[in-house]
Design an enzyme around this catalytic site. Structure first.
Site, PDB file in Angstrom:
ATOM      1  N   LYS A  51     101.131 -42.630  22.706  1.00 34.17           N
ATOM      2  CA  LYS A  51     100.722 -41.552  23.611  1.00 34.17           C
ATOM      3  C   LYS A  51     101.592 -41.460  24.851  1.00 34.17           C
ATOM      4  CE  LYS A  51      97.483 -40.534  20.746  1.00 34.17           C
ATOM      5  NZ  LYS A  51      97.374 -41.731  19.905  1.00 34.17           N
ATOM      6  N   TYR A 267      86.339 -42.637  10.815  1.00 29.56           N
ATOM      7  CA  TYR A 267      87.185 -43.083  11.931  1.00 29.56           C
ATOM      8  C   TYR A 267      86.634 -44.388  12.525  1.00 29.56           C
ATOM      9  CZ  TYR A 267      89.375 -43.114  16.554  1.00 29.56           C
ATOM     10  OH  TYR A 267      90.069 -43.470  17.681  1.00 29.56           O
ATOM     11  N   TYR A 293      94.066 -47.755  13.943  1.00 29.21           N
ATOM     12  CA  TYR A 293      95.233 -46.950  13.570  1.00 29.21           C
ATOM     13  C   TYR A 293      96.280 -47.761  12.793  1.00 29.21           C
ATOM     14  CZ  TYR A 293      93.531 -43.373  16.833  1.00 29.21           C
ATOM     15  OH  TYR A 293      92.787 -42.426  17.483  1.00 29.21           O
TER      16      TYR A 293
HETATM   17  C1  PLP Z   1      96.657 -41.775  18.731  1.00 30.47           C
HETATM   18  C2  PLP Z   1      97.178 -42.870  17.896  1.00 30.47           C
HETATM   19  C3  PLP Z   1      97.788 -42.619  16.653  1.00 30.47           C
HETATM   20  C4  PLP Z   1      97.853 -41.256  16.017  1.00 30.47           C
HETATM   21  O1  PLP Z   1      98.607 -40.338  16.736  1.00 30.47           O
HETATM   22  P1  PLP Z   1      98.219 -38.784  16.569  1.00 30.47           P
HETATM   23  O2  PLP Z   1      99.307 -38.088  17.255  1.00 30.47           O
HETATM   24  O3  PLP Z   1      96.881 -38.622  17.230  1.00 30.47           O
HETATM   25  O4  PLP Z   1      98.124 -38.490  15.122  1.00 30.47           O
HETATM   26  C5  PLP Z   1      98.296 -43.672  15.940  1.00 30.47           C
HETATM   27  N1  PLP Z   1      98.212 -44.923  16.412  1.00 30.47           N
HETATM   28  C6  PLP Z   1      97.631 -45.224  17.591  1.00 30.47           C
HETATM   29  C7  PLP Z   1      97.561 -46.638  18.000  1.00 30.47           C
HETATM   30  C8  PLP Z   1      97.093 -44.205  18.367  1.00 30.47           C
HETATM   31  O5  PLP Z   1      96.506 -44.510  19.532  1.00 30.47           O
END
Ligand code: PLP
Length: 335
Positions: A51, A267, A293
């Protein structure tokens, strides 16, 4: 010819470039193609993550709008929210967070107390909580902005996951960085595998590889158990990017590869595959993944290697998108 990425306003926030490294022990353990990792967990801002790349562009837009406060939303253990709070602190702006409770089922007590939420508070953000299933996601942020305006602030809304076209430019930039490093290190990737949630990361890599390294396939692992929704969002966002970048990205529908079957029920749900992937990466490469993730993305990579989805002779890149602080909110999953 595409518009130059460097022509869009950007505030440097990340430690770049992040390392691109081989994972010889993990590759040998799985017996498939050579594996590499792009360390986007190491972008540096308050424990890093993907991010921060989006926020370099989003915070530039907030500044240009004269904002004194940014607002965003996410789950209690959102990495996006934590990196937004960090970016605001670093740039001397206020930060107000809307945290959605109850999105993740059966959380442990630590979920509400440690990891990202601890960091949000430490970084000085103000926080309000709303139940996920009783809030209109599209209305809550404009309402909060209205309240702040009534109190004399000038707020700027950062979208969920930072996934609008502006934020996604940061992910295009990440793909350009991978292309340059791969060339410098003499490695020709056949594919890049990563966790995909709000579609920005995937749309950005899809576009960026198309522009700078068209031989690399971008493969998003669905982590929300919503692969159809995700694929639609990736296609829409990549189409918007094509317009903004004034670039021909080719057949976006054909390039939008979402791999499903690794999210579990929903999720944030703990799965055996995620646990095994997090342990394997830690023990083979000392690579610390997260349960929501990157752990599920690694489970996806492992599953695809075992299914023979890749040419065994050409390297595959795993993109570690961060999320490590959330690991501490899932202590019991690894107990
Ligand atoms: C937000 C996030 C993702 C996914 O990214 P998107 O752009 O929302 O698809 C992947 N890994 C981590 C650790 C994240 O925080």
């Amino acid at each position: 010819m595409a518009r130059d990425l460097d022509s869009f306003p950007r505030v440097p926030l990340a430690h770049l470039p992040t390392p691109l490294e081989p994972m010889p022990r993990l590759g040998a353990a799985l017996g498939g193609p050579p594996l590499w990792v792009k360390r986007d967990d190491a972008t540096g801002l308050a424990f890093g993550g993907n991010k921060t790349r989006k926020l370099e562009y989003l915070m530039a837009e907030a500044r240009a709008a004269g904002a004194d406060t940014v607002i965003t939303a996410g789950v209690v253990q959102s990495n996006h929210v934590r990196q937004t709070a960090a970016a605001a602190a670093k740039l001397g702006m206020g930060c107000h967070l809307v945290l959605l409770t109850g999105r993740v089922p059966d959380t442990e007590a630590d979920y509400e107390a440690t990891g990202n939420i601890l960091l949000d508070r430490l970084l000085g953000a103000s926080v309000e909580f709303h139940p996920f299933d009783r809030v209109d996601r599209n209305v809550v942020l404009p309402e909060v902005a209205e309240t702040l305006r009534a109190n004399g602030r000038n707020p700027f809304i950062i979208p969920y996951g930072g996934s609008n076209v502006t934020g996604t430019l940061g992910c295009v930039r990440a793909a350009r960085e991978v292309a340059a490093q791969a060339e410098a290190q003499g490695v020709e990737f056949q594919a890049a595998v990563f966790a995909s949630g709000s579609a920005g990361t995937q749309a950005g890599f899809l576009a960026g590889f198309r522009l700078y390294a068209p031989e690399i396939r971008a493969i998003g692992i669905d982590i929300e158990a919503e692969p159809e929704r995700l694929r639609g969002d990736v296609i829409a966002l990549a189409s918007d990017l094509a317009e903004t970048l004034e670039a021909d990205l080719g057949d976006i529908e054909a390039l939008a590869h979402v791999e499903s079957g690794y999210a579990g029920a929903s999720y944030g749900a703990v799965t055996d595959g995620m646990r095994a992937a997090v342990e394997l990466a830690a023990r083979q490469e000392a690579l610390i993944l997260d349960p929501v993730y990157s752990g599920k993305a690694m489970a996806g990579l492992i599953g695809m290697v075992r299914a023979g989805a890749f040419d065994p002779g050409r390297p595959v890149l795993f993109i570690h998108t961060g999320g490590t602080p959330a690991l501490f909110a899932y202590r019991e999953a690894f107990g």
